[in-house]
Design a protein around this motif. Structure first.
Motif, short mmCIF file in Angstrom:
data_model
loop_
_atom_site.label_atom_id
_atom_site.label_comp_id
_atom_site.label_asym_id
_atom_site.label_seq_id
_atom_site.Cartn_x
_atom_site.Cartn_y
_atom_site.Cartn_z
N GLY A 134 38.49 20.89 64.21
CA GLY A 134 37.50 21.66 64.96
C GLY A 134 38.05 23.00 65.45
N ARG A 135 38.99 23.59 64.71
CA ARG A 135 39.62 24.84 65.14
C ARG A 135 39.37 25.99 64.17
NH1 ARG A 135 44.33 24.06 64.05
NH2 ARG A 135 44.55 21.85 63.63
N LEU A 136 38.28 25.92 63.42
CA LEU A 136 38.03 26.99 62.44
C LEU A 136 37.72 28.32 63.10
CD1 LEU A 136 35.93 25.56 59.47
CD2 LEU A 136 38.28 26.42 59.42
N GLY A 137 37.24 28.26 64.37
CA GLY A 137 36.90 29.48 65.09
C GLY A 137 38.06 30.45 65.16
N SER A 138 39.28 29.93 65.17
CA SER A 138 40.44 30.83 65.25
C SER A 138 41.21 30.88 63.92
CB SER A 138 41.36 30.38 66.39
OG SER A 138 41.72 29.03 66.20
N ALA A 139 40.63 30.34 62.86
CA ALA A 139 41.32 30.36 61.56
C ALA A 139 40.94 31.61 60.76
CB ALA A 139 40.95 29.12 60.75
N ARG A 140 41.86 32.05 59.93
CA ARG A 140 41.64 33.23 59.08
C ARG A 140 42.05 32.89 57.67
NH1 ARG A 140 39.18 34.25 62.40
NH2 ARG A 140 39.22 35.73 64.11
N VAL A 141 41.38 33.49 56.70
CA VAL A 141 41.85 33.37 55.32
C VAL A 141 42.64 34.62 54.99
CG1 VAL A 141 41.18 33.04 52.92
CG2 VAL A 141 39.78 32.05 54.73
N ASP A 142 43.84 34.40 54.47
CA ASP A 142 44.70 35.51 54.09
C ASP A 142 44.40 35.83 52.63
OD1 ASP A 142 46.68 37.33 53.90
OD2 ASP A 142 48.34 35.89 54.08
N TRP A 143 43.47 36.77 52.42
CA TRP A 143 43.02 37.06 51.06
C TRP A 143 44.03 37.89 50.30
CZ3 TRP A 143 39.06 34.31 49.71
CH2 TRP A 143 38.08 34.00 50.64
N ALA A 144 44.22 37.56 49.03
CA ALA A 144 44.98 38.43 48.13
C ALA A 144 43.98 39.03 47.15
CB ALA A 144 46.03 37.62 47.40
N GLU A 145 44.29 40.18 46.63
CA GLU A 145 43.41 40.79 45.61
C GLU A 145 43.77 40.17 44.27
OE1 GLU A 145 40.97 43.20 45.95
OE2 GLU A 145 41.18 42.83 48.10
N THR A 152 44.55 40.74 37.74
CA THR A 152 43.22 40.96 37.15
C THR A 152 42.78 39.64 36.52
OG1 THR A 152 44.13 41.54 35.00
CG2 THR A 152 43.78 43.36 36.57
N LEU A 153 41.47 39.55 36.24
CA LEU A 153 40.97 38.34 35.59
C LEU A 153 41.57 38.22 34.19
CD1 LEU A 153 39.17 35.87 35.83
CD2 LEU A 153 37.29 37.24 34.88
N ASP A 154 41.75 39.36 33.54
CA ASP A 154 42.33 39.35 32.20
C ASP A 154 43.74 38.76 32.21
OD1 ASP A 154 41.39 39.88 29.71
OD2 ASP A 154 42.47 41.79 29.55
N GLU A 155 44.53 39.16 33.21
CA GLU A 155 45.89 38.63 33.31
C GLU A 155 45.87 37.13 33.58
OE1 GLU A 155 50.10 39.68 35.58
OE2 GLU A 155 48.22 40.32 36.52
N ALA A 156 44.97 36.71 34.48
CA ALA A 156 44.84 35.27 34.77
C ALA A 156 44.45 34.51 33.51
CB ALA A 156 43.79 35.06 35.87
N ARG A 157 43.53 35.11 32.74
CA ARG A 157 43.06 34.46 31.51
C ARG A 157 44.20 34.34 30.49
NH1 ARG A 157 40.89 35.41 26.46
NH2 ARG A 157 41.87 37.46 26.59
N GLU A 158 44.98 35.41 30.32
CA GLU A 158 46.09 35.36 29.37
C GLU A 158 47.09 34.27 29.75
OE1 GLU A 158 47.85 39.23 28.90
OE2 GLU A 158 45.93 39.99 28.12
N ARG A 159 47.37 34.16 31.04
CA ARG A 159 48.33 33.15 31.49
C ARG A 159 47.79 31.74 31.26
NH1 ARG A 159 51.11 35.40 37.03
NH2 ARG A 159 52.53 36.78 35.94
N ALA A 160 46.50 31.54 31.57
CA ALA A 160 45.91 30.20 31.39
C ALA A 160 45.91 29.82 29.91
CB ALA A 160 44.48 30.19 31.95
N TYR A 161 45.52 30.76 29.05
CA TYR A 161 45.47 30.44 27.62
C TYR A 161 46.85 30.25 27.02
CZ TYR A 161 40.48 30.28 27.00
OH TYR A 161 39.18 29.87 27.06
#
Ligand code: AMP
Ligand code: GLY
Length: 424
Positions: free
Chosen positions: A313-324, A389-398
């Motif tokens: 019940g502590r989401l009020g003070s939680a933050r998401v640390d976003w990466a690009e 980038t999505l392209d880089e993520a895709r290359e790594r996954a494949y």
């Protein structure tokens, strides 16, 4: 803190992987787990839907947090039992899990909350349902009201197809789930998912994703549990996300709290976005599979802090640390899936593959047999990559997917085509 994850799919391997990266995690258990979770946790032969057994295990091991992966234990009341026993749990009560377990319940809550969704009508008998189809015409969507393992929805292109789906439901094709049928307006647009944590009061968005439900390239072939996914979903712009949060997610969460059944856990809002306006397709009360694989890869260790804040019940003070960043996952399934398929093949090459914060092969239907990884399910592995980038993520996954030595498996070659600007 000692943690127990319930489930044994790719989603649960991804959850366990993110949790394991957080230094707050001491011992980690997964029930029942798979060959992948065995490498970072202790697998426990425990039925996740058996509330008594889960509580007893959690008590005996002094578990500090139980993370529930799939919907079935939630609908069966496992989170209620844990809460009653004073054990912290990430996942909603059975009453709040009705947002996934009953489509008519969700429609009623949306109506009370003013959340936009497809026009609908519900029927408890075949005659009136068929009569209603005469008014709607086609295309139209026919759904079993209850949980039908993802098979209860027919998007009918013709009135005959819709009538056949109605008859099948009332003939028992989906068991008790089909005793009530919902007939819905067919919505056009692009689908995407928004994931929001809620502790009963505060709602915190933690990412968006799109998946590929069809078995084969070009989004053709039968529907599956999901053959791949990527995050973020470009169609969910900041404006679309704000509309979905303010117009759908927050009003629905407020309505659930008003009814005395607040939602605590992750709410997965399946959206249809048309001309920048989102409408609700469905809610799930858990992470998606394979959407969890891309979300966990992006969130990493902070996923545990967020789940702890949610359960406490502590989401009020939680933050998401976003990466690009971007993540993409490719599901390797047994040839024949989602129909009859082989099982028991040994899978090679896995121990040679990189496994780090940007590349990970999550396991789903696998077991360890005599030290070898053996395929046991339909969806067997999720090759997941993360990049700038999505392209880089895709290359790594494949690159990961190609390196797996499993002649009995197949995977789609075009995961992410829409977001990468291609055509199916
Ligand atoms: P559901 O289990 O409700 O998510 O339905 C499964 C899939 O059927 C969705 O992901 C959509 O692709 C499709 N679908 C469900 N309802 C509708 C609708 N009203 N209009 C168009 N497509 C739908
Ligand atoms: N990938 C869809 C789901 O988990 O429901």
């Amino acid at each position: 803190m000692d943690i127990l994850v319930l489930g044994g799919g790719g989603r649960e391997h991804a959850l366990a992987w993110a949790i394991r990266r957080n230094p707050k995690c001491d011992r980690l258990f997964v029930a029942p787990g798979n060959a992948g979770t065995a490498a970072l946790a202790r697998n426990v032969a425990l039925d996740p839907e058996d509330a008594g057994a889960v509580v007893a295990f959690a008590r005996a091991e002094g578990i500090g947090l139980v993370v529930v992966g799939p919907e079935a234990p939630l609908v069966a009341g496992v989170a209620d039992a844990l809460q009653a026993a004073g054990i912290a749990v990430f996942g909603p009560s059975a009453a709040a899990a009705r947002l996934e377990a009953s489509k008519t319940f969700t429609k009623e809550v949306c109506a009370a909350a003013g959340a936009p969704t497809a026009a609908w009508a519900a029927f408890d008998a075949e005659g009136p349902a068929l009569a209603h189809l005469a008014h709607t015409g086609a295309p139209v969507v026919v759904k079993a009201d209850g949980l039908a393992a993802g098979k209860g929805v027919t998007v009918a292109a013709t009135a005959d197809e819709a009538a056949a789906a109605v008859r099948a439901a009332f003939a028992g094709a989906f068991g008790a789930a089909g005793a009530r049928v919902v007939i819905e307006e067919f919505m056009t647009g692009e689908e995407a998912s928004l994931f929001v944590l809620c502790d009963g009061e505060t709602a915190l968005p933690i990412g968006t994703a799109q998946d590929h439900k069809r078995a084969f390239d070009g989004d053709t072939g039968p529907n599956t549990g999901g053959m791949g996914a990527y995050s973020p979903a470009p169609v969910v712009t900041a404006e679309v996300e704000a509309l979905a949060l303010e117009g759908i997610v927050r009003p629905v969460l407020a309505e659930m709290a008003r009814r005395g059944t607040p939602f605590r856990g992750v709410l997965y809002a399946g959206l249809m976005i048309d001309a920048g306006r989102p409408r609700l397709v469905e809610f799930n009360v858990r992470f998606g599979d394979p959407e969890a694989q891309v979300l966990m890869m992006r969130l990493g260790a902070q996923a545990l802090d967020l789940m702890l804040a949610c359960a406490g019940g502590r989401l009020g003070s939680a933050r998401v640390d976003w990466a690009e960043d971007h993540a993409l996952t490719v599901v390797l399934a047994a040839r024949g899936y989602p129909g009859p398929h082989g099982r028991g093949d040994a899978i090679g090459g896995l121990d040679r593959l990189p496994a780090d914060s940007g590349r990970m092969v999550f396991h789903a239907g696998t077991v360890l047999r005599d030290g070898r990884v053996v395929a046991t399910g339909g969806r067997v592995l999720s090759a997941t990559g993360r990049g700038a980038t999505l392209d880089e993520a895709r290359e790594r996954a494949y690159a990961l997917a190609e390196a797996v030595d499993w002649p009995g498996g197949f995977f789609r070659r075009d995961i992410g085509w829409r977001a990468l600007g291609g055509t199916a």
